[in-house]
Scaffold this active site. Structure first.
Site, PDB file in Angstrom:
ATOM      1  N   THR A  13      -1.219   7.410  -0.615  1.00  0.00           N
ATOM      2  CA  THR A  13      -2.513   7.303  -1.309  1.00  0.00           C
ATOM      3  C   THR A  13      -3.332   6.113  -0.825  1.00  0.00           C
ATOM      4  OG1 THR A  13      -1.586   5.853  -2.996  1.00  0.00           O
ATOM      5  CG2 THR A  13      -1.439   8.220  -3.412  1.00  0.00           C
TER       6      THR A  13
ATOM      7  N   ARG B 280       0.844  -1.192   0.000  1.00  0.00           N
ATOM      8  CA  ARG B 280       0.000   0.000   0.000  1.00  0.00           C
ATOM      9  C   ARG B 280       0.874   1.233   0.000  1.00  0.00           C
ATOM     10  NH1 ARG B 280      -4.821   0.280   4.232  1.00  0.00           N
ATOM     11  NH2 ARG B 280      -3.234  -0.189   5.759  1.00  0.00           N
TER      12      ARG B 280
ATOM     13  N   ASP C 181      -0.919  -4.267  12.667  1.00  0.00           N
ATOM     14  CA  ASP C 181      -0.391  -4.705  11.367  1.00  0.00           C
ATOM     15  C   ASP C 181      -0.194  -6.225  11.412  1.00  0.00           C
ATOM     16  OD1 ASP C 181       1.447  -3.376   8.835  1.00  0.00           O
ATOM     17  OD2 ASP C 181       1.746  -5.479   9.390  1.00  0.00           O
TER      18      ASP C 181
ATOM     19  N   ASP D 117       3.405  -7.498  10.595  1.00  0.00           N
ATOM     20  CA  ASP D 117       4.359  -7.223  11.678  1.00  0.00           C
ATOM     21  C   ASP D 117       4.115  -8.144  12.862  1.00  0.00           C
ATOM     22  OD1 ASP D 117       5.728  -5.257  10.340  1.00  0.00           O
ATOM     23  OD2 ASP D 117       4.590  -3.598  11.206  1.00  0.00           O
TER      24      ASP D 117
HETATM   25  N1  URA Z   1      -3.352  -4.182   7.193  1.00  0.00           N
HETATM   26  C1  URA Z   1      -3.071  -4.599   8.447  1.00  0.00           C
HETATM   27  O1  URA Z   1      -2.160  -5.380   8.663  1.00  0.00           O
HETATM   28  N2  URA Z   1      -3.814  -4.129   9.463  1.00  0.00           N
HETATM   29  C2  URA Z   1      -4.849  -3.286   9.272  1.00  0.00           C
HETATM   30  O2  URA Z   1      -5.504  -2.901  10.255  1.00  0.00           O
HETATM   31  C3  URA Z   1      -5.126  -2.868   7.954  1.00  0.00           C
HETATM   32  C4  URA Z   1      -4.356  -3.340   6.930  1.00  0.00           C
END
Ligand code: URA
Length: 210
Positions: free
Chosen positions: A109, A105, A201, A204
């Site tokens: 944007t 991502r 995330d 992560d």
């Molecule tokens: N990607 C993620 O890992 N967590 C989110 O909350 C949104 C996208």
């Protein structure tokens, strides 16, 4: 639940998901829980696979036994977090072919940028299950499914752990034919495109990178 969205409310899924959401859950436990939930979600997303029967002999008598009708499967992981769902799926569906789509991502944007794509050749003949734990804006998922359709995929399903209403709406607008199976539909996205309450995330937390 609507025609295109199934929320798996099974107590085991919800319990494991709550453990994953908790910020103190360590990386190895997070990964293990994701693997376990992926089996339970896989059970739901494969519910409508066509069946046939095959004559077999049990130790007692012959019978026509129900078996999968042979429509082949493809699993497509959206890198990198999709791999956490993929591992469990492959335990259950070892014959499935596997593809990978790499999208990140753009932080400004929030639009998807493709950096990798490797797909099975005969997608048109397979039921294709796309896996990505987080359906957030839906932009990456919609872009991944654009790629799959361009490669010939016709029967596509999408499996995630958490979905935001924005992501579900985006997917429905772009690909109304794609069934989404998720463990929960959360409240909203924050300004950074994270699902709230969410779990942070997923990549992560899965790989301990932050
Ligand atoms: N990607 C993620 O890992 N967590 C989110 O909350 C949104 C996208």
């Amino acid at each position: 639940m609507t025609d295109h969205l199934t929320i798996v409310t099974h107590p085991l899924v919800q319990h494991k998901l709550s453990l994953m959401r908790a910020k103190d859950t360590p990386t190895p436990a997070f990964r293990q829980l994701l693997r376990e939930i992926s089996l339970l979600l896989a059970y739901e997303i494969t519910r409508e696979l066509p069946m046939t029967t095959r004559p077999i002999d049990t130790p007692l008598c012959p019978m026509d036994a129900p078996v999968l009708a042979g429509r082949k499967l493809a699993l497509v992981s959206i890198l990198r977090a999709g791999n956490g769902l993929l591992d469990g799926m492959l335990d259950l569906l070892p014959e499935a072919r596997v593809g990978f789509v790499g999208l990140y991502r753009d932080p400004e944007t929030l639009r998807p940028v493709q950096y990798y794509c490797k797909l099975p050749e005969d997608l048109g003949e397979r039921v294709t299950i796309v896996v990505d734990p987080m359906l957030a804006t839906g932009n990456s998922s919609a872009a991944a499914i654009d790629l799959l359709k361009a490669a010939g995929a016709r029967d596509i399903r999408f499996m995630c752990l958490l979905a935001a209403p924005e992501g579900v709406a985006r997917m429905h607008e772009a690909h109304a034919d794609v069934l989404i199976v998720t463990a929960a539909l959360d409240d909203h996205l924050n300004d950074h495109g994270y699902i709230v309450p969410g779990l942070g995330d997923a990549g992560d937390r899965m790989y301990g990178t932050k």
